[in-house]
Design a protein around this motif. Structure first.
Motif, PDB file in Angstrom:
ATOM      1  N   PHE A 118       6.129 -18.799  -2.506  1.00 10.87           N
ATOM      2  CA  PHE A 118       6.264 -17.663  -1.600  1.00 10.87           C
ATOM      3  C   PHE A 118       7.742 -17.387  -1.346  1.00 10.87           C
ATOM      4  CE2 PHE A 118       1.959 -19.046  -0.675  1.00 10.87           C
ATOM      5  CZ  PHE A 118       1.280 -17.855  -0.519  1.00 10.87           C
ATOM      6  N   SER A 119       8.072 -16.115  -1.192  1.00  8.59           N
ATOM      7  CA  SER A 119       9.444 -15.707  -0.913  1.00  8.59           C
ATOM      8  C   SER A 119       9.409 -14.455  -0.042  1.00  8.59           C
ATOM      9  CB  SER A 119      10.193 -15.423  -2.220  1.00  8.59           C
ATOM     10  OG  SER A 119       9.567 -14.359  -2.919  1.00  8.59           O
ATOM     11  N   GLU A 120      10.588 -13.958   0.299  1.00 15.29           N
ATOM     12  CA  GLU A 120      10.653 -12.707   1.054  1.00 15.29           C
ATOM     13  C   GLU A 120      10.010 -11.594   0.230  1.00 15.29           C
ATOM     14  OE1 GLU A 120      14.679 -11.905   2.193  1.00 15.29           O
ATOM     15  OE2 GLU A 120      14.871 -13.789   3.283  1.00 15.29           O
ATOM     16  N   LEU A 121       9.602 -10.531   0.896  1.00 17.82           N
ATOM     17  CA  LEU A 121       8.995  -9.408   0.189  1.00 17.82           C
ATOM     18  C   LEU A 121       9.926  -8.891  -0.901  1.00 17.82           C
ATOM     19  CD1 LEU A 121       7.511  -7.363   3.176  1.00 17.82           C
ATOM     20  CD2 LEU A 121       6.268  -8.794   1.551  1.00 17.82           C
ATOM     21  N   ALA A 122       9.383  -8.671  -2.076  1.00 12.67           N
ATOM     22  CA  ALA A 122      10.171  -8.151  -3.194  1.00 12.67           C
ATOM     23  C   ALA A 122      10.655  -6.736  -2.895  1.00 12.67           C
ATOM     24  CB  ALA A 122       9.348  -8.171  -4.478  1.00 12.67           C
ATOM     25  N   ASN A 123       9.815  -5.945  -2.260  1.00 13.73           N
ATOM     26  CA  ASN A 123      10.145  -4.564  -1.926  1.00 13.73           C
ATOM     27  C   ASN A 123       9.761  -4.280  -0.472  1.00 13.73           C
ATOM     28  OD1 ASN A 123      10.944  -3.650  -4.660  1.00 13.73           O
ATOM     29  ND2 ASN A 123       8.819  -4.161  -5.124  1.00 13.73           N
ATOM     30  N   PRO A 124      10.535  -4.782   0.470  1.00 13.17           N
ATOM     31  CA  PRO A 124      10.153  -4.599   1.878  1.00 13.17           C
ATOM     32  C   PRO A 124      10.076  -3.135   2.299  1.00 13.17           C
ATOM     33  CG  PRO A 124      12.356  -5.527   1.718  1.00 13.17           C
ATOM     34  CD  PRO A 124      11.780  -5.515   0.332  1.00 13.17           C
ATOM     35  N   GLU A 125      10.783  -2.281   1.573  1.00 20.24           N
ATOM     36  CA  GLU A 125      10.779  -0.860   1.931  1.00 20.24           C
ATOM     37  C   GLU A 125       9.428  -0.194   1.671  1.00 20.24           C
ATOM     38  OE1 GLU A 125      12.055  -1.219  -2.348  1.00 20.24           O
ATOM     39  OE2 GLU A 125      12.589  -2.273  -0.513  1.00 20.24           O
ATOM     40  N   ILE A 126       8.550  -0.829   0.903  1.00 15.59           N
ATOM     41  CA  ILE A 126       7.230  -0.239   0.659  1.00 15.59           C
ATOM     42  C   ILE A 126       6.152  -0.823   1.580  1.00 15.59           C
ATOM     43  CG2 ILE A 126       7.795   0.239  -1.749  1.00 15.59           C
ATOM     44  CD1 ILE A 126       5.837  -2.085  -2.479  1.00 15.59           C
ATOM     45  N   ALA A 127       6.501  -1.872   2.321  1.00 18.05           N
ATOM     46  CA  ALA A 127       5.515  -2.524   3.192  1.00 18.05           C
ATOM     47  C   ALA A 127       5.446  -1.807   4.537  1.00 18.05           C
ATOM     48  CB  ALA A 127       5.875  -3.985   3.393  1.00 18.05           C
ATOM     49  N   MET A 128       4.229  -1.654   5.016  1.00 20.40           N
ATOM     50  CA  MET A 128       4.002  -1.064   6.330  1.00 20.40           C
ATOM     51  C   MET A 128       2.906  -1.869   7.015  1.00 20.40           C
ATOM     52  SD  MET A 128       4.012   2.998   5.477  1.00 20.40           S
ATOM     53  CE  MET A 128       3.980   3.489   7.191  1.00 20.40           C
ATOM     54  N   GLU A 129       2.798  -1.730   8.311  1.00 15.08           N
ATOM     55  CA  GLU A 129       1.724  -2.369   9.033  1.00 15.08           C
ATOM     56  C   GLU A 129       1.366  -1.566  10.267  1.00 15.08           C
ATOM     57  OE1 GLU A 129       2.695  -6.233  10.639  1.00 15.08           O
ATOM     58  OE2 GLU A 129       4.428  -5.484  11.708  1.00 15.08           O
ATOM     59  N   LYS A 130       0.163  -1.756  10.706  1.00  9.89           N
ATOM     60  CA  LYS A 130      -0.277  -1.264  12.005  1.00  9.89           C
ATOM     61  C   LYS A 130      -0.556  -2.524  12.806  1.00  9.89           C
ATOM     62  CE  LYS A 130      -3.800   1.293  14.472  1.00  9.89           C
ATOM     63  NZ  LYS A 130      -5.114   1.961  14.394  1.00  9.89           N
ATOM     64  N   TYR A 131       0.231  -2.764  13.826  1.00  8.14           N
ATOM     65  CA  TYR A 131       0.157  -4.015  14.578  1.00  8.14           C
ATOM     66  C   TYR A 131      -0.139  -3.709  16.030  1.00  8.14           C
ATOM     67  CZ  TYR A 131       1.542  -8.627  16.311  1.00  8.14           C
ATOM     68  OH  TYR A 131       1.559  -9.858  16.905  1.00  8.14           O
ATOM     69  N   VAL A 132      -1.293  -4.161  16.493  1.00  9.20           N
ATOM     70  CA  VAL A 132      -1.715  -3.936  17.877  1.00  9.20           C
ATOM     71  C   VAL A 132      -1.512  -5.243  18.634  1.00  9.20           C
ATOM     72  CG1 VAL A 132      -3.603  -3.189  19.363  1.00  9.20           C
ATOM     73  CG2 VAL A 132      -3.408  -2.266  17.038  1.00  9.20           C
TER      74      VAL A 132
END
Length: 141
Positions: A118-132
């Motif tokens: 496991f490592s940091e996200l390869a493309n963090p700019e494409i990751a999104m989340e909805k966090y409640v």
């Protein structure tokens, strides 16, 4: 010590107690919500006899994606390599091979997960989340 994918009712209570009272990520989760989550997950538990030692679960489609969640070793059993043994069991499970993406979130165990690729996200700019943040204080509706 052995690995199991099914919790006894007593082991479920131990998982619920840890997650709802002592974890930083799911404090306050109710028993019904946790039961539903576990019923729809691939669970991994290290047990000695009937005693729960460590637990985690994976949400997956068994073909392309998996997310590792709720990883913990109960306090009396820490420092014995059980976390590493648990994650090794996850990473070598036949249903979790050949996945394109395997994710997790952690505040404090990066070095453990890095040992398993496991490592940091390869493309963090494409990751999104909805966090409640307060979801566990709301009903399941």
């Amino acid at each position: 010590m052995r690995l199991t994918h099914q919790l006894t009712p007593v082991q479920f209570k131990e998982v619920f107690s840890f997650l709802s009272e002592r974890s930083y990520w799911s404090k306050g989760i109710d028993e019904t919500r946790l039961k539903k989550a576990l019923d729809h997950s691939l669970c991994f538990a290290l047990v000695d006899g009937k005693q729960l030692l460590a637990f985690c679960r994976v949400v997956t489609d068994h073909a392309t994606f998996a997310n590792l969640l709720d990883v913990f070793v109960l306090e009396p059993y820490r420092g014995q390599g059980l976390g590493k043994k648990l994650i090794d069991s996850v990473m070598t499970h036949p249903e979790l091979q050949g996945l394109r993406r395997f994710t997790l979130a952690t505040k404090d165990a990066h070095s453990l997960y890095q040992q398993f690729g496991f490592s940091e996200l390869a493309n963090p700019e494409i990751a999104m989340e909805k966090y409640v943040t307060d979801i566990y204080s709301n009903s399941l509706n």
